[in-house]
Motif scaffolding. Structure first.
Motif, PDB file in Angstrom:
ATOM      1  N   UNK A  94       0.801  -1.215   0.000  1.00  0.00           N
ATOM      2  CA  UNK A  94       0.000   0.000   0.000  1.00  0.00           C
ATOM      3  C   UNK A  94       0.840   1.274   0.000  1.00  0.00           C
ATOM      4  N   UNK A  95       2.099   1.151  -0.450  1.00  0.00           N
ATOM      5  CA  UNK A  95       2.918   2.316  -0.704  1.00  0.00           C
ATOM      6  C   UNK A  95       3.647   2.913   0.490  1.00  0.00           C
ATOM      7  N   UNK A  96       3.709   2.190   1.581  1.00  0.00           N
ATOM      8  CA  UNK A  96       4.451   2.684   2.745  1.00  0.00           C
ATOM      9  C   UNK A  96       5.924   2.324   2.599  1.00  0.00           C
ATOM     10  N   UNK A  97       6.780   3.086   3.273  1.00  0.00           N
ATOM     11  CA  UNK A  97       8.207   2.814   3.289  1.00  0.00           C
ATOM     12  C   UNK A  97       8.570   2.193   4.629  1.00  0.00           C
ATOM     13  N   UNK A  98       9.098   0.985   4.590  1.00  0.00           N
ATOM     14  CA  UNK A  98       9.616   0.349   5.800  1.00  0.00           C
ATOM     15  C   UNK A  98      11.094   0.716   5.829  1.00  0.00           C
ATOM     16  N   UNK A  99      11.429   1.672   6.668  1.00  0.00           N
ATOM     17  CA  UNK A  99      12.760   2.268   6.647  1.00  0.00           C
ATOM     18  C   UNK A  99      13.832   1.432   7.319  1.00  0.00           C
ATOM     19  N   UNK A 100      13.436   0.417   8.066  1.00  0.00           N
ATOM     20  CA  UNK A 100      14.427  -0.440   8.692  1.00  0.00           C
ATOM     21  C   UNK A 100      13.948  -1.040   9.985  1.00  0.00           C
ATOM     22  N   UNK A 161      15.049  -4.924   4.164  1.00  0.00           N
ATOM     23  CA  UNK A 161      15.114  -3.880   5.184  1.00  0.00           C
ATOM     24  C   UNK A 161      16.552  -3.602   5.569  1.00  0.00           C
ATOM     25  N   UNK A 162      16.829  -2.349   5.832  1.00  0.00           N
ATOM     26  CA  UNK A 162      18.103  -1.969   6.445  1.00  0.00           C
ATOM     27  C   UNK A 162      17.978  -2.291   7.928  1.00  0.00           C
ATOM     28  N   UNK A 163      19.001  -2.940   8.494  1.00  0.00           N
ATOM     29  CA  UNK A 163      18.969  -3.337   9.903  1.00  0.00           C
ATOM     30  C   UNK A 163      20.028  -2.526  10.654  1.00  0.00           C
ATOM     31  N   UNK A 164      19.596  -1.868  11.713  1.00  0.00           N
ATOM     32  CA  UNK A 164      20.468  -1.041  12.543  1.00  0.00           C
ATOM     33  C   UNK A 164      20.609  -1.676  13.924  1.00  0.00           C
ATOM     34  N   UNK A 165      21.627  -1.249  14.661  1.00  0.00           N
ATOM     35  CA  UNK A 165      21.837  -1.811  15.997  1.00  0.00           C
ATOM     36  C   UNK A 165      22.177  -0.727  17.002  1.00  0.00           C
ATOM     37  N   UNK A 166      21.508  -0.805  18.155  1.00  0.00           N
ATOM     38  CA  UNK A 166      21.922  -0.038  19.318  1.00  0.00           C
ATOM     39  C   UNK A 166      22.832  -0.966  20.101  1.00  0.00           C
ATOM     40  N   UNK A 167      24.057  -0.525  20.327  1.00  0.00           N
ATOM     41  CA  UNK A 167      25.021  -1.336  21.068  1.00  0.00           C
ATOM     42  C   UNK A 167      24.820  -1.084  22.553  1.00  0.00           C
TER      43      UNK A 167
END
Length: 183
Positions: A94-100, A161-167
């Motif tokens: 439906x046109x949404x952006x899953x940013x990560x 998806x781009x995957x980010x991490x909080x260390x």
């Protein structure tokens, strides 16, 4: 319509630190340092279920990846994550952006670039050697079990998806890097 159509997935404890093992909290409730700028920029959030809280409860001990690397846990995680995958597919269609997705490095489940391994287990009795057990733990450069399962489901459903991490060892530096990429 006031919608940014930008969505981020978050490890559960970023919105609810109470899910963490006792003494691991680096903030009081939610990780406001990370979340406030993202909210101001219009991001919506999907909170991933906390696999450790669900399977082991609030009063659990800190654990290592080996304890969750069983087929039982992996199947449980797939069940927890299927509704999330269905949401992502619907948003995408439906046109949404899953940013990560933002995970927690150091976690045996939600680690993105590092997790903790070790010889953790057994009976705590008069033969138990705490020093030996503690010295067996080590940080390794791999995903936690939950994130491995999640990434497999993303791939299977053609969700990139781009995957980010909080260390957990240095959350503030992590936040600066994540915000630099997302804002």
């Amino acid at each position: 319509m006031l919608r940014s159509k930008q969505i981020l997935l978050l490890s559960h404890c970023l919105l609810n630190v109470n899910a963490k093992v006792y003494k691991l909290a680096n903030y009081e409730g939610c990780f406001e340092t990370l979340l406030s700028p993202l909210m101001k920029d219009g991001y919506g959030f999907i909170q991933l279920p906390c696999p450790e809280l669900i399977t082991c409860g609030v009063n659990r001990w800190g654990q290592v990846k080996e304890q969750y690397e069983t087929e039982f846990f992996k199947e449980q995680y797939k069940s927890l994550l299927k509704p999330i995958i269905y949401q992502l597919l619907d948003y995408k269609n439906n046109g949404y952006t899953i940013s990560g997705c933002i995970g927690i490095d150091g976690s045996p489940n939600c680690g993105i670039t590092k997790t903790t391994r070790g010889k953790w287990g057994g009976e705590i009795d008069d033969t138990f050697n705490l020093e030996e057990t503690l010295s067996s733990t080590r940080s390794v450069n791999e995903k936690g079990v939950y994130m491995e399962v999640f990434c497999e489901l993303l791939d299977k459903n053609n969700l990139d998806l781009k995957i980010y991490a909080v260390d957990e060892a240095d959350p503030i530096s992590s936040v600066k890097n994540i915000l630099k990429e997302l804002l």
